[in-house]
Design an enzyme around this catalytic site. Structure first.
Site, mmCIF file in Angstrom:
data_model
loop_
_atom_site.group_PDB
_atom_site.id
_atom_site.type_symbol
_atom_site.label_atom_id
_atom_site.label_comp_id
_atom_site.label_asym_id
_atom_site.label_seq_id
_atom_site.Cartn_x
_atom_site.Cartn_y
_atom_site.Cartn_z
ATOM 1 N N TYR A 1 109.431 40.827 66.755
ATOM 2 C CA TYR A 1 108.675 40.370 67.915
ATOM 3 C C TYR A 1 107.598 41.376 68.318
ATOM 4 O O TYR A 1 106.453 41.261 67.898
ATOM 5 C CB TYR A 1 109.616 40.054 69.098
ATOM 6 C CG TYR A 1 108.918 39.206 70.129
ATOM 7 C CD1 TYR A 1 108.910 37.821 70.015
ATOM 8 C CD2 TYR A 1 108.219 39.775 71.185
ATOM 9 C CE1 TYR A 1 108.222 37.025 70.926
ATOM 10 C CE2 TYR A 1 107.542 38.992 72.102
ATOM 11 C CZ TYR A 1 107.547 37.621 71.974
ATOM 12 O OH TYR A 1 106.854 36.854 72.871
ATOM 13 N N GLY B 1 109.122 26.022 79.907
ATOM 14 C CA GLY B 1 109.365 27.453 80.006
ATOM 15 C C GLY B 1 108.806 28.080 81.262
ATOM 16 O O GLY B 1 108.941 27.560 82.374
#
Length: 410
Positions: free
Chosen positions: A249, A62
């Site tokens: 989130y 990532g």
């Protein structure tokens, strides 16, 4: 070395094996796509033993991987990179991060930069001691930059021995959202998923894993050894995201951890400013398909729709991290928002972009999603996390899977 033909075998977004040649090519493509510095010759002309000394924690996937590649190409970093990956065995390949690390080490060697790659638990004091010893003995005893990019399900506190587990849950109420899945033939389906709210100590556990406690512990450990150089800068990588995914989130347990991370940055920034004229910030990055993000309900659908709106206008992680390195090294001014955060997500959260994604989100069903989202891109991006679907790789050819971890030898 054992060689075999590897085919993608997966359970949802998780793949059982990784492709070494695909992972190597992916890292090489990131290097190719990373923007050149303002003076392209500058990093290449740094003599041995010179250049910014950096520590990247969580460097194999990532945004942490992007930080490693961009740091090499954009800033000519040397130093230590830490990740936690599984080695290949007779039955299974290594993890994708194992092979990406080997490929990153080859980039560093070709660029003439001294990088040491450590594999182990970044939360442990033993790893902190090992890193500190390397900085002291191999890199002149002065660290210039630390990038913190750790996404983990669990963390054991070195002081108490308590193990904490992070969870993905909303706070205060059940969340119902839609998410994107693919069947065994790669056919897309939009499903509604329901996630029960956090209960008990879910929030505290998640903050203990994903908040700023370990980041601060790293700074304390290195400062205690006298290893922070004058003007030392550190950044923890973070995400805010769209209102469409906020309930699970930013307003959920992970969001509580991100808020703790940002509060930690403000505390560290004040301390470092007084101690070494340094800075601590969080870097808010834009959306990307990562092994961590695909685990969050709704993020797969949102990211596919975002790509459908922006197409090639999505800013890849290595471009974002190139911009961050410019700010950390002083090649560009450090620009912060009112909360003291570097913002690299403006392209994603622009009002027009979010309005267009919101319209598609409301209209997305199993029957319509192929017209609204870039599903071919998203499906391929998920496979590329494991080294598959990478252009230019012959997946019919046997490939060596027993790739060694990079040697720390000079």
């Amino acid at each position: 070395m054992s060689e075999r033909v590897l085919i993608p075998r997966n359970r949802g977004f998780l793949f059982l094996d990784s492709h070494p040649a695909g992972c190597e090519r992916l890292v090489a493509d990131m290097w190719r796509d990373c923007p050149e510095p303002a003076d392209p010759a500058a990093p290449a002309e740094l003599p041995d033993g010179e250049g910014p000394v950096a520590l990247i924690i969580g460097s194999s996937a990532g945004y942490g991987l992007a930080a490693a590649v961009a740091g090499l190409k954009r800033a000519g970093i040397r130093g230590v990179l830490v990740s936690f990956e599984k080695a290949p065995t007779g039955r299974r390949t290594g993890t994708a991060g194992w092979y990406r690390t080997a490929a990153t080490a080859e980039l560093a060697r070709a660029a003439g930069r001294d990088l040491v790659f450590l594999n182990g638990d970044a939360f442990s004091d033993a790893m902190k001691d090992q890193v500190a010893d390397l900085i002291e003995q191999r890199f002149g005893g002065r660290l210039g930059h630390l990038v913190y990019s750790v996404a983990a399900p669990r963390r054991t506190d070195p002081d108490t021995g308590t193990t904490y587990a992070s969870v993905l849950k909303p706070i205060g109420r059940t969340d119902r959202t839609r998410t994107l899945v693919f069947d065994d033939q790669g056919r897309p389906e939009v499903r509604e998923v329901e996630t029960a709210p956090a209960e008990g100590d879910d929030i505290e556990q998640t903050v203990a894993v994903m908040g700023g406690a370990d980041w601060e512990r790293w700074i304390d450990h290195l400062a205690g050894r006298g290893l922070l150089g004058e003007g030392f800068t550190t950044a923890a990588l973070s995400y805010i995201g769209s209102p469409l995914t906020a309930a699970i989130y930013r307003q959920g347990t992970i969001g509580a951890a991100k808020a703790h991370l940002e509060a930690t940055a403000r505390t560290l920034d004040e301390r470092l400013g007084k101690a070494v004229g340094g800075r601590a910030v969080t870097s808010v990055n834009g959306a990307a398909v990562t092994q961590s993000s695909t685990a969050v309900p709704g993020i797969a659908l949102y990211t596919g729709l975002l790509r459908g709106v922006l197409g090639a206008g999505m800013v890849p992680p290595v471009h974002q991290l190139a911009a961050l390195w410019d700010q950390l090294t002083g090649a560009a001014p450090l620009v912060l928002d009112d909360e003291g955060r570097v913002r690299l997500d403006g392209w994603e959260l622009a009002d027009g972009v979010q309005a267009a994604v919101g319209e598609r989100w409301a209209a997305a069903t199993t029957d319509t999603v192929a017209e609204l989202a870039d599903l071919d891109w998203f499906h391929a991006e998920v496979q590329r996390l494991y080294g598959f679907a990478v252009p230019g790789v012959d997946y019919t050819a046997p490939v060596a899977t027993d790739v060694p971890w990079p040697s720390p030898a000079s």
